[in-house]
Every structure is written in structure tokens, then in C-alpha cells.
Design an enzyme around this catalytic site. Sequence first.
Site, PDB file in Angstrom:
ATOM      1  N   THR A   1      -0.709   1.258   9.523  1.00 56.74           N
ATOM      2  CA  THR A   1      -1.972   1.890   9.924  1.00 56.74           C
ATOM      3  C   THR A   1      -1.952   2.039  11.440  1.00 56.74           C
ATOM      4  O   THR A   1      -1.298   1.266  12.129  1.00 56.74           O
ATOM      5  CB  THR A   1      -3.184   1.045   9.455  1.00 56.74           C
ATOM      6  OG1 THR A   1      -4.336   1.428  10.228  1.00 56.74           O
ATOM      7  CG2 THR A   1      -2.980  -0.452   9.651  1.00 56.74           C
TER       8      THR A   1
ATOM      9  N   THR B   1      -7.248   4.428   7.727  1.00 54.93           N
ATOM     10  CA  THR B   1      -6.262   4.103   6.699  1.00 54.93           C
ATOM     11  C   THR B   1      -6.448   2.761   5.974  1.00 54.93           C
ATOM     12  O   THR B   1      -6.924   1.792   6.551  1.00 54.93           O
ATOM     13  CB  THR B   1      -4.842   4.124   7.345  1.00 54.93           C
ATOM     14  OG1 THR B   1      -4.694   5.317   8.083  1.00 54.93           O
ATOM     15  CG2 THR B   1      -3.748   4.066   6.328  1.00 54.93           C
TER      16      THR B   1
HETATM   17  N1  GLY Z   1      -2.440   6.438  10.358  1.00 59.31           N
HETATM   18  C1  GLY Z   1      -3.107   7.493   9.781  1.00 59.31           C
HETATM   19  C2  GLY Z   1      -2.956   8.771  10.445  1.00 59.31           C
HETATM   20  O1  GLY Z   1      -2.594   8.822  11.617  1.00 59.31           O
HETATM   21  O2  GLY Z   1      -3.206   9.780   9.815  1.00 59.31           O
END
Ligand code: GLY
Length: 309
Positions: free
Chosen positions: A220, A169
Site C-alpha cells: 500500500t 488500499t
Molecule cells: N497504492 C494504490 C495506488 O497507488 O493506486
Amino acid sequence: MSAVIVVHGGAWAIPDELAKVSVDGVKAAVHKGFAVLQRANSALDAVESAVRALEDNAVFNAGHGAALNTNGEVELDAIIMDGKTLACGAVSSVKNIANPVSLARAVMEKTDHIMLTDSGANLFAESIGMATVPTDTLVTNYERKEWEKHKNYVTGVMENFNSRWAHDTVGAVAVDCSGNVACATSTGGIRNKMVGRVGDSPIIGCGGYADNFSGAVSCTGHGESILRVTLARRILSHIEQGKSVAEASDMSLQYMGERVRGAGGVIVVSPTGEWASTCTTERMAWAAVDNSVLYYGLEPNEKLKEQLS
Ligand code: GLY
């Protein structure tokens, strides 16, 4: 007041061979976003521009460089939010789109909805004439090789996001000189996710939130954990109760660790320009511009400084 922008390139166990390119990438993105912030005095334009730069950089798991699902395919998620109006746009499970953050912004500005998913999002992109790319051009050799090597989602996540298997992310938060805040987050998700799995990133209050009364957050980390604790809204609730931006970030990440054993990272900015960048993973590349100073870091609690000319 002076405008501030903060960006991140994902919280995970960034291997040494990706350390420099990750830091260089977030620095380049924050420069881009800050230039827009200065020129347009728009937090919203600035976060979109910074996230587009991160999506275009194949080092990061968003747009080009996205992680692959269990079928070896790209499925992209993104969100953008305007703290002045609480307008928000998001897309999930999209393919063929190089900059999902801009598609999310189009959902916000050109539809009556907040989120479009999968083929509906792609049909909408077509209807507004947004350029598409062959999905294969978004896949890097690095990601294809890692996907071939590591084919188990649970094992990767079980290693607390502290293994080389994860890859997570990008995001940006900003406040402009008028005190308007905005956030944007974009991701390819977690490698080997099920087809159709949607993580935290495009979910309002989880992967991001922006409100001029409290601040803007981009998250994130392990999506299922972030979803369970509604991480972005949790941080802003602490700020609303009088905590500083740094305290609210620390408390919320600690809560996520204790309550659901999840690790991640957050960037936060308040309407008065107070900001923080925090992670509970091994590393997170981030950069910020505040008062003509560039701040950046990779290791937890690292805060390096360069004067901008
Ligand atoms: N943080 C990104 C996901 O888990 O998709």
C-alpha cells in the site's frame, strides 16, 4: 505449523477521526479471514474473504469507499495470487463491481489471462453472472466531500502521503497449515488520478506477490513509487537471500524512500509463518492472527495484543 493471516487497511496519514473505525475494520476483517483459514485450510480463500470484508467497509479505499478520479468517478484495481502454483488474477479500472478481488479471482480461475481491464473486465463479470451495483453506491459522502475540497493529485502525493488527502488500499496475506501462501490487494487508487491511471495494486510483483518458496506480500502507498521499485518482489528477493521477513520489509521500504522518495506500507508472511507489518507513512491500520493471538496496530512500530478465546 499453525496458520497465520495479516491484513492492512492502507498506509497514509489516517486522521484521528478515522483511527478507531480503521482499527475496528481491520480487526473484523482478520477475524473473517481467520475463520475461513481455520475452516477451509486455504490461504487463498482466507485472503479473498478478508479483502472482501475490507472492500465492503466504507471506511477503506476499496470497493465501497473508493477514492474518486479526476472526473469524480470510481475506477477499481485488484489482484489475488496463489503461492502454490503462481496462478494470479487481476483487474484494473473496473466500475460497478462491489468486490473486485473476487473478479480478480475469477480472472485467475476462469480465463487464460492474468489481467482484464476497464470494459473488458466488466464484460467478463457480466459473462460469469457476477452481480453489478450502480457505481454511485460505492461512493461515500466522505469521499465526495474530500474530492470537492482537494482537486490536485500532485499536491496530495507531494505531501509524501502524509496529508489527509491520500487514502489508500487494502490487502491480506496468509499461510495455511500446509505451508501454502497467498496475497490479495484491492484499491480505488489515489484521489484525483487521471482517468485510466492504473497504480501498483493490480500489477504482479508490485502491489502483491505470493510464492511458496519465499512468502506473500501485499503493498500500500504511493503507486508510482511502488511500481518503480517493484516493491512486493523486492521484499521476496531479500527473503530469498536470507533476510528475515521484518528485515526484508524495512530494507525495501527504506530503499523506496531513498531511491524514489516514496512512502508506503507492507504486510508479509513466510511459508513458515514468520510475518511482519511495516509502514513509512504516518499510520497504517493492520491486524494479524497467529497462534490464537490477535495482533494489531495503527502507529508505526505499534504492536498490541489480545488473546483469542
Ligand atoms: N497504492 C494504490 C495506488 O497507488 O493506486
